[in-house]
Design an enzyme around this catalytic site. Sequence first.
Site, mmCIF file in Angstrom:
data_model
loop_
_atom_site.group_PDB
_atom_site.id
_atom_site.type_symbol
_atom_site.label_atom_id
_atom_site.label_comp_id
_atom_site.label_asym_id
_atom_site.label_seq_id
_atom_site.Cartn_x
_atom_site.Cartn_y
_atom_site.Cartn_z
ATOM 1 C CB THR A 1 -0.908 0.213 1.281
ATOM 2 O OG1 THR A 1 -1.708 -1.198 1.280
ATOM 3 C CG2 THR A 1 -1.906 1.150 1.200
ATOM 4 C CB VAL B 1 -1.928 -5.947 7.630
ATOM 5 C CG1 VAL B 1 -0.939 -4.797 7.017
ATOM 6 C CG2 VAL B 1 -1.097 -6.767 8.685
ATOM 7 C CE LYS C 1 -1.539 -7.484 4.320
ATOM 8 N NZ LYS C 1 -0.830 -6.355 3.803
ATOM 9 C CE1 TYR D 1 0.192 -9.319 1.842
ATOM 10 C CE2 TYR D 1 1.977 -7.804 1.420
ATOM 11 C CZ TYR D 1 0.673 -8.168 1.338
ATOM 12 O OH TYR D 1 -0.304 -7.453 0.601
#
Length: 302
Positions: free
Chosen positions: A48, A206, A164, A136
């Site tokens: 992001t 998250v 995540k 992740y």
Amino acid sequence: MRQAFTGCGTALITPFTRSGAVDETAVRRLARRQIDAGIHFLVPCGTTGETPTLTAAERLRIVELVVAEAKGRVPVLAGAGGYNTHEVIESAQQMARAGADGILSVAPYYNKPSPEGLYQHYKAIADAVPRPIILYNVPGRTGVNIDVATVVRLSAVPNIIGVKEASGNMTQMCEICAAVPAQFLVLSGDDALTLPVMSVGGRGIVSVAANEVPSEMAKMVEFAQAEDFAAARRLHHELLPLMQVNFIESSPIPVKAAMAMMGLAEEVYRLPLVPPRPASRERIANVLRDLGLPAGSATVRV
């Protein structure tokens, strides 16, 4: 430190100045806004944050700024991932020295390693970096899935403390929650799936939407942690249009446009990201207005 990364963490956008440089003042201001709103931890330099467009020096500087603003009030989980294991280790070590409390490391992308390659990649990072590591998994972006067996295997590495999970595969998430040790953290990587994941043992999110609504996202997760799923659902339903519109185009384009409409950051992107299409921009503005959030116009720069 495992408990430090439960709850709602914000995958921070990276604000740029009108000239295209990292806006250091805005980085600190946005981090402070999150802390003041009650967010549980901060995640600079994730996807992001437009991390693939940042230089190594910029990524390190952003982590330094967020750590300085946090002042120990909330933990900082810095993003350090990529397809070159040596470079990931070097980046993660630098972020650890800069004060990051943990490292979020996206699966290697493009080169599509085997499960054994994924295991050796993450074990090498964990062996070299004296910080908690969170895997992740986002196969839609990386082209490779960290499967259940590999997550379970990695959960035995002492400082790999969680994952995540952004595969979008609820069956896989359920299997991970059932198979990993109780202390291993499973965090949702999709805002809209936070409550389903937490209902089967997940420990938080998250979040992209927390950029716009940190207090509301933190409260939703706190309700779920307290197993008050009725209250959590009410907030989930209220925020669902925002969670969805943030992915109407490739993230983080919509959330960055929304943050600009809210007067929180300049709407400046780095190529290859470009502004949202007019129809998308209108939908973003409408969702913000429906939530009672500012939805002014923004000057767009690329």
